[in-house]
Write a protein that holds these residues in place. Structure first.
Motif, PDB file in Angstrom:
ATOM      1  N   ASP A   1       0.866  -1.180   0.000  1.00 53.12           N
ATOM      2  CA  ASP A   1       0.000   0.000   0.000  1.00 53.12           C
ATOM      3  C   ASP A   1       0.903   1.230   0.000  1.00 53.12           C
ATOM      4  N   VAL A   2       0.910   1.972  -1.139  1.00 54.48           N
ATOM      5  CA  VAL A   2       1.822   3.111  -1.243  1.00 54.48           C
ATOM      6  C   VAL A   2       1.198   4.195  -2.124  1.00 54.48           C
ATOM      7  N   PRO A   3       1.145   5.430  -1.651  1.00 52.90           N
ATOM      8  CA  PRO A   3       1.374   5.874  -0.285  1.00 52.90           C
ATOM      9  C   PRO A   3       0.212   5.442   0.607  1.00 52.90           C
ATOM     10  N   CYS A   4       0.518   5.074   1.852  1.00 49.13           N
ATOM     11  CA  CYS A   4      -0.484   4.412   2.691  1.00 49.13           C
ATOM     12  C   CYS A   4      -1.463   5.370   3.365  1.00 49.13           C
ATOM     13  N   GLY A   5      -1.178   6.680   3.367  1.00 41.40           N
ATOM     14  CA  GLY A   5      -2.151   7.660   3.832  1.00 41.40           C
ATOM     15  C   GLY A   5      -2.614   7.427   5.259  1.00 41.40           C
ATOM     16  N   ASP A   6      -3.929   7.293   5.438  1.00 42.78           N
ATOM     17  CA  ASP A   6      -4.479   7.199   6.796  1.00 42.78           C
ATOM     18  C   ASP A   6      -4.499   5.771   7.344  1.00 42.78           C
ATOM     19  N   GLY A   7      -4.009   4.808   6.579  1.00 42.77           N
ATOM     20  CA  GLY A   7      -3.890   3.442   7.078  1.00 42.77           C
ATOM     21  C   GLY A   7      -5.109   2.561   6.919  1.00 42.77           C
ATOM     22  N   ARG A   8      -6.233   3.116   6.414  1.00 40.89           N
ATOM     23  CA  ARG A   8      -7.448   2.311   6.295  1.00 40.89           C
ATOM     24  C   ARG A   8      -7.249   1.106   5.380  1.00 40.89           C
ATOM     25  N   ILE A   9      -6.617   1.359   4.241  1.00 40.09           N
ATOM     26  CA  ILE A   9      -6.455   0.277   3.266  1.00 40.09           C
ATOM     27  C   ILE A   9      -5.434  -0.741   3.757  1.00 40.09           C
ATOM     28  N   SER A  10      -4.357  -0.278   4.385  1.00 43.54           N
ATOM     29  CA  SER A  10      -3.375  -1.212   4.940  1.00 43.54           C
ATOM     30  C   SER A  10      -4.032  -2.138   5.954  1.00 43.54           C
ATOM     31  N   ALA A  11      -4.898  -1.567   6.809  1.00 48.30           N
ATOM     32  CA  ALA A  11      -5.595  -2.383   7.806  1.00 48.30           C
ATOM     33  C   ALA A  11      -6.517  -3.390   7.126  1.00 48.30           C
ATOM     34  N   TRP A  12      -7.247  -2.947   6.101  1.00 50.71           N
ATOM     35  CA  TRP A  12      -8.137  -3.867   5.386  1.00 50.71           C
ATOM     36  C   TRP A  12      -7.335  -5.002   4.754  1.00 50.71           C
ATOM     37  N   MET A  13      -6.181  -4.682   4.162  1.00 52.45           N
ATOM     38  CA  MET A  13      -5.331  -5.716   3.569  1.00 52.45           C
ATOM     39  C   MET A  13      -4.901  -6.739   4.615  1.00 52.45           C
TER      40      MET A  13
ATOM     41  N   LYS B   1       5.365   9.078   3.678  1.00 50.74           N
ATOM     42  CA  LYS B   1       6.173  10.027   4.431  1.00 50.74           C
ATOM     43  C   LYS B   1       5.837   9.917   5.917  1.00 50.74           C
ATOM     44  N   ALA B   2       6.612  10.609   6.733  1.00 52.66           N
ATOM     45  CA  ALA B   2       6.627  10.374   8.173  1.00 52.66           C
ATOM     46  C   ALA B   2       5.251  10.372   8.827  1.00 52.66           C
ATOM     47  N   ARG B   3       4.487  11.455   8.684  1.00 49.22           N
ATOM     48  CA  ARG B   3       3.230  11.565   9.426  1.00 49.22           C
ATOM     49  C   ARG B   3       2.262  10.449   9.068  1.00 49.22           C
ATOM     50  N   ALA B   4       2.114  10.163   7.762  1.00 53.87           N
ATOM     51  CA  ALA B   4       1.187   9.120   7.323  1.00 53.87           C
ATOM     52  C   ALA B   4       1.678   7.740   7.746  1.00 53.87           C
ATOM     53  N   ALA B   5       2.975   7.500   7.646  1.00 51.73           N
ATOM     54  CA  ALA B   5       3.512   6.195   8.035  1.00 51.73           C
ATOM     55  C   ALA B   5       3.298   5.940   9.522  1.00 51.73           C
ATOM     56  N   PHE B   6       3.542   6.943  10.349  1.00 53.04           N
ATOM     57  CA  PHE B   6       3.328   6.778  11.786  1.00 53.04           C
ATOM     58  C   PHE B   6       1.843   6.541  12.092  1.00 53.04           C
ATOM     59  N   HIS B   7       0.971   7.223  11.360  1.00 45.63           N
ATOM     60  CA  HIS B   7      -0.463   7.024  11.590  1.00 45.63           C
ATOM     61  C   HIS B   7      -0.874   5.610  11.179  1.00 45.63           C
ATOM     62  N   THR B   8      -0.374   5.145  10.044  1.00 49.09           N
ATOM     63  CA  THR B   8      -0.690   3.784   9.601  1.00 49.09           C
ATOM     64  C   THR B   8      -0.221   2.758  10.616  1.00 49.09           C
ATOM     65  N   ARG B   9       0.983   2.968  11.152  1.00 50.12           N
ATOM     66  CA  ARG B   9       1.493   2.068  12.185  1.00 50.12           C
ATOM     67  C   ARG B   9       0.557   2.024  13.395  1.00 50.12           C
ATOM     68  N   SER B  10       0.048   3.199  13.796  1.00 47.99           N
ATOM     69  CA  SER B  10      -0.839   3.251  14.955  1.00 47.99           C
ATOM     70  C   SER B  10      -2.177   2.571  14.673  1.00 47.99           C
TER      71      SER B  10
ATOM     72  N   ARG C   1       6.996   1.508   6.473  1.00 48.06           N
ATOM     73  CA  ARG C   1       8.285   2.159   6.286  1.00 48.06           C
ATOM     74  C   ARG C   1       8.108   3.602   5.814  1.00 48.06           C
ATOM     75  N   LEU C   2       9.133   4.386   6.104  1.00 46.19           N
ATOM     76  CA  LEU C   2       9.211   5.741   5.576  1.00 46.19           C
ATOM     77  C   LEU C   2       9.897   5.688   4.221  1.00 46.19           C
ATOM     78  N   GLY C   3       9.403   6.454   3.257  1.00 40.78           N
ATOM     79  CA  GLY C   3      10.073   6.461   1.970  1.00 40.78           C
ATOM     80  C   GLY C   3       9.253   7.112   0.883  1.00 40.78           C
ATOM     81  N   GLU C   4       9.804   7.073  -0.329  1.00 42.89           N
ATOM     82  CA  GLU C   4       9.187   7.642  -1.517  1.00 42.89           C
ATOM     83  C   GLU C   4       8.966   6.550  -2.551  1.00 42.89           C
ATOM     84  N   ALA C   5       7.926   6.697  -3.344  1.00 43.47           N
ATOM     85  CA  ALA C   5       7.604   5.685  -4.355  1.00 43.47           C
ATOM     86  C   ALA C   5       8.634   5.623  -5.475  1.00 43.47           C
ATOM     87  N   LEU C   6       9.473   6.635  -5.599  1.00 38.23           N
ATOM     88  CA  LEU C   6      10.493   6.614  -6.654  1.00 38.23           C
ATOM     89  C   LEU C   6      11.632   5.652  -6.341  1.00 38.23           C
ATOM     90  N   SER C   7      11.739   5.233  -5.093  1.00 37.68           N
ATOM     91  CA  SER C   7      12.832   4.343  -4.700  1.00 37.68           C
ATOM     92  C   SER C   7      12.316   3.370  -3.648  1.00 37.68           C
TER      93      SER C   7
END
Length: 205
Positions: free
Chosen positions: A31-43, A55-64, A76-82
């Protein structure tokens, strides 16, 4: 001009559920970018091995979000280009937002295609064409000619052209709603003997 970032902030999880391929329990998904984490949780709730990147804020929220539901996921923190994963690592990849810049968008798509072994879902925004409206209002008629050309630069053909060069073909296109300008999810599948031999893995919705 429509702010596409704002459009995808309201991405409909039900659309993802309709468009996502049928995968086996334990398959790897991204799931990239994972945003608010809803889709990651559903997966994760489907029993898949989830990786999420933003990026940092969204990744930390998804983790929570995952932790609050006692779900496993590699965030993970990162960019879709790499992307930090090897070639063809994931059976299913969802990209919930693409950049507006054409060059950057192509770079994202190439990198997403690199890590995808089976199905890649990417969004685009499109207004319905006159042909679309004609088919809805007059399903018995044929609407042809120049009205078949999609507006706003024909985003789906552009996506198909870029991903075609990476070995993918369009499987299905899922609009979020009819008539009004809306978000679509285009599902592309890798052209390979493995993909051709497993049509049952695709959703029949």
């Amino acid at each position: 001009m429509i702010n596409q970032a704002a459009v995808f902030d309201g991405f409909d999880a039900a659309l993802v559920e309709r468009a996502f391929p049928v995968l086996c329990r334990g398959d790897r998904v991204l799931d990239v970018p994972c945003g608010d984490g809803r889709i990651s949780a559903w997966m994760a709730e489907q029993g898949w091995q989830v990786c999420a990147l933003d990026k940092a804020r969204a990744a930390f929220h998804t983790r929570s979000v995952l932790d609050a539901k006692a779900l496993h996921g590699d965030v993970r923190l990162g960019e879709a280009l790499s992307l930090p994963w090897p070639d063809r690592h994931f059976q299913g990849v969802l990209c919930s937002r693409l950049p507006d810049d054409e060059g950057l968008r192509r770079g994202w798509l190439r990198e997403l295609a690199r890590v995808t072994d089976h199905a890649l879902l990417v969004p685009y925004f499109a207004a319905p064409t006159m042909a679309d409206l004609g088919r809805q209002l007059m399903p018995w008629s044929r609407v042809e000619g120049q009205m078949e050309v999609a507006g706003d630069g024909a985003p789906l053909p552009r996506l198909a052209s870029t991903l075609g060069r990476e070995g993918f073909e369009l499987d299905r296109d899922f609009p979020q709603r009819r008539f009004l300008p809306c978000v679509h999810l285009a599902r592309f599948v890798r052209r390979s003997p493995a993909a051709d031999a497993a049509p049952a893995r695709l959703s029949s919705h």
